[in-house]
Design a protein around this motif. Structure first.
Motif, PDB file in Angstrom:
ATOM      1  N   GLY A 191       5.726  -6.281  -8.398  1.00 16.80           N
ATOM      2  CA  GLY A 191       6.826  -5.355  -8.773  1.00 16.80           C
ATOM      3  C   GLY A 191       6.133  -4.164  -9.133  1.00 16.80           C
ATOM      4  O   GLY A 191       5.006  -3.803  -9.053  1.00 16.80           O
ATOM      5  N   ASN A 192       7.001  -3.309  -9.901  1.00 17.74           N
ATOM      6  CA  ASN A 192       6.442  -1.940 -10.286  1.00 17.74           C
ATOM      7  C   ASN A 192       6.101  -2.072 -11.818  1.00 17.74           C
ATOM      8  O   ASN A 192       6.556  -2.718 -12.769  1.00 17.74           O
ATOM      9  N   ALA A 193       4.951  -1.503 -11.901  1.00 21.57           N
ATOM     10  CA  ALA A 193       4.290  -1.627 -13.506  1.00 21.57           C
ATOM     11  C   ALA A 193       4.483  -0.269 -14.194  1.00 21.57           C
ATOM     12  O   ALA A 193       4.575   0.779 -13.783  1.00 21.57           O
ATOM     13  N   VAL A 194       4.575  -0.596 -15.552  1.00 21.53           N
ATOM     14  CA  VAL A 194       4.401   0.581 -16.430  1.00 21.53           C
ATOM     15  C   VAL A 194       3.533   0.441 -17.406  1.00 21.53           C
ATOM     16  O   VAL A 194       3.228  -0.620 -18.055  1.00 21.53           O
ATOM     17  N   VAL A 195       2.572   1.401 -17.860  1.00 19.11           N
ATOM     18  CA  VAL A 195       1.569   1.419 -18.518  1.00 19.11           C
ATOM     19  C   VAL A 195       1.787   1.843 -19.787  1.00 19.11           C
ATOM     20  O   VAL A 195       2.512   3.130 -19.966  1.00 19.11           O
ATOM     21  N   LEU A 229      -5.545   4.340 -13.064  1.00 21.22           N
ATOM     22  CA  LEU A 229      -4.266   4.590 -12.581  1.00 21.22           C
ATOM     23  C   LEU A 229      -3.839   6.125 -12.774  1.00 21.22           C
ATOM     24  O   LEU A 229      -4.134   6.648 -13.720  1.00 21.22           O
ATOM     25  N   PRO A 230      -2.982   6.653 -11.493  1.00 18.74           N
ATOM     26  CA  PRO A 230      -2.841   8.158 -11.560  1.00 18.74           C
ATOM     27  C   PRO A 230      -1.634   8.608 -12.341  1.00 18.74           C
ATOM     28  O   PRO A 230      -1.521   9.763 -12.556  1.00 18.74           O
ATOM     29  N   THR A 269       4.090   5.054 -14.680  1.00 19.16           N
ATOM     30  CA  THR A 269       5.129   4.484 -14.276  1.00 19.16           C
ATOM     31  C   THR A 269       5.228   4.225 -12.917  1.00 19.16           C
ATOM     32  O   THR A 269       4.564   4.743 -11.980  1.00 19.16           O
ATOM     33  N   ASP A 270       6.151   3.166 -12.187  1.00 12.90           N
ATOM     34  CA  ASP A 270       6.521   3.183 -10.935  1.00 12.90           C
ATOM     35  C   ASP A 270       4.968   2.790 -10.099  1.00 12.90           C
ATOM     36  O   ASP A 270       4.884   3.239  -9.209  1.00 12.90           O
ATOM     37  N   ILE A 271       4.255   1.918 -10.619  1.00 10.76           N
ATOM     38  CA  ILE A 271       3.002   1.817 -10.029  1.00 10.76           C
ATOM     39  C   ILE A 271       3.196   0.347  -9.333  1.00 10.76           C
ATOM     40  O   ILE A 271       3.506  -0.858  -9.939  1.00 10.76           O
TER      41      ILE A 271
END
Length: 275
Positions: free
Chosen positions: A109-113, A236-237, A240-242
């Protein structure tokens, strides 16, 4: 996600730490006994001879067999995913899932850091801290998102300090995320809770049992998995939405399974290509 998986220009960011023989950052380090190709020929020949086949090591092409390793390792070494069964036998009165029972849908899924590198080692990340971090990103969690807790501890990998120099999640913080529909929470630290030594010291001072693995024990009330010992979140650039996949190895009735989380980043975000 489908386009990113197949696109040649997608950059794959490895967010894992592998298994290393005797590494100082593991209280129970893996033991890896490696056999080169010559030793492999010896062992394979012995195996065939035990089955009644007259094969000598020198009979293999170039006198070389197959290289391999014998491992003695717990499933909590290296980057791994803890299953609800790790936290307790039940979750809110229902049998806790073992690692082989975890739905794969939870693991992509999409990850948030969320960045907590500013916190001191031994501190607990509260629900308020998590809300503040989400507010800074102007991000509202959605069910199925994967939350990654960044402590910066992965920079200490390979050193004994890796075991002690990080903040940990609180029970209320863990429950807060799960109540937003989050099923998988990751951290780049050794553990999900505050360090072992900190828990021990605070328990002896207070006598309060909730000083001992509170974030883990929260998993007896709310169902979730945690990934420990992640790495490279700073590669990661964005926060959010990773797009992320993190499928654990299936171990029958296991409390955890090794996992290699990988983020998929479009080439135009990094200027790079697939790695």
């Amino acid at each position: 996600m489908r386009d990113l998986v197949t696109a040649d220009e997608t950059t794959l960011v490895d967010l894992s730490i592998g298994l290393e023989d005797g590494v100082a950052s593991e209280p129970t380090p893996p033991k890896i006994d490696a056999f080169d190709h010559e030793a492999g020929a010896d062992r394979l020949a012995e195996n065939l001879q035990a089955q009644g086949y007259d094969v000598a090591p020198e009979d293999f092409p170039d006198g070389m067999g197959l290289a391999w390793e014998d491992l003695e390792v717990i499933p909590h070494a290296g980057t791994h995913m803890d299953a609800p069964w790790h936290y307790g036998p039940e979750v809110d009165g229902e049998p806790a899932k073992t690692i082989d029972e975890i739905p794969l849908e939870w693991c992509r899924g999409n990850a948030v850091v969320l960045d907590f590198r500013w916190m001191d080692p031994g501190e607990e990340i509260s629900a308020a801290d998590l809300e503040d971090a989400l507010d800074e990103l102007a991000h509202e969690l959605s069910p199925g998102e994967i939350v990654l807790i960044q402590t910066g501890a992965d920079e200490l990998w390979g050193q004994p300090d890796y075991l002690t120099q990080f903040p940990g999640m609180s029970a209320e913080g863990t429950k807060f995320l799960v109540e937003q529909g989050v099923k998988v929470i990751g951290t780049d630290a050794y553990g999900f809770d505050k360090p072992f030594a900190t828990m021990g010291e605070r328990y002896l001072e207070s006598g309060e049992e909730d000083e001992l693995w509170p974030a883990h024990v929260a998993g007896r009330e709310v169902e979730y998995c945690q990934i420990e010992k992640m790495a490279n979140l700073d590669a990661l650039p964005r926060e959010t939405d990773i797009p992320l996949v993190a499928f654990p190895i299936s171990i029958e009735d296991g409390s955890a399974g090794w996992v290699r989380p990988v983020a998929f980043i479009a080439g135009d975000e990094t200027g790079g290509s697939s790695t």
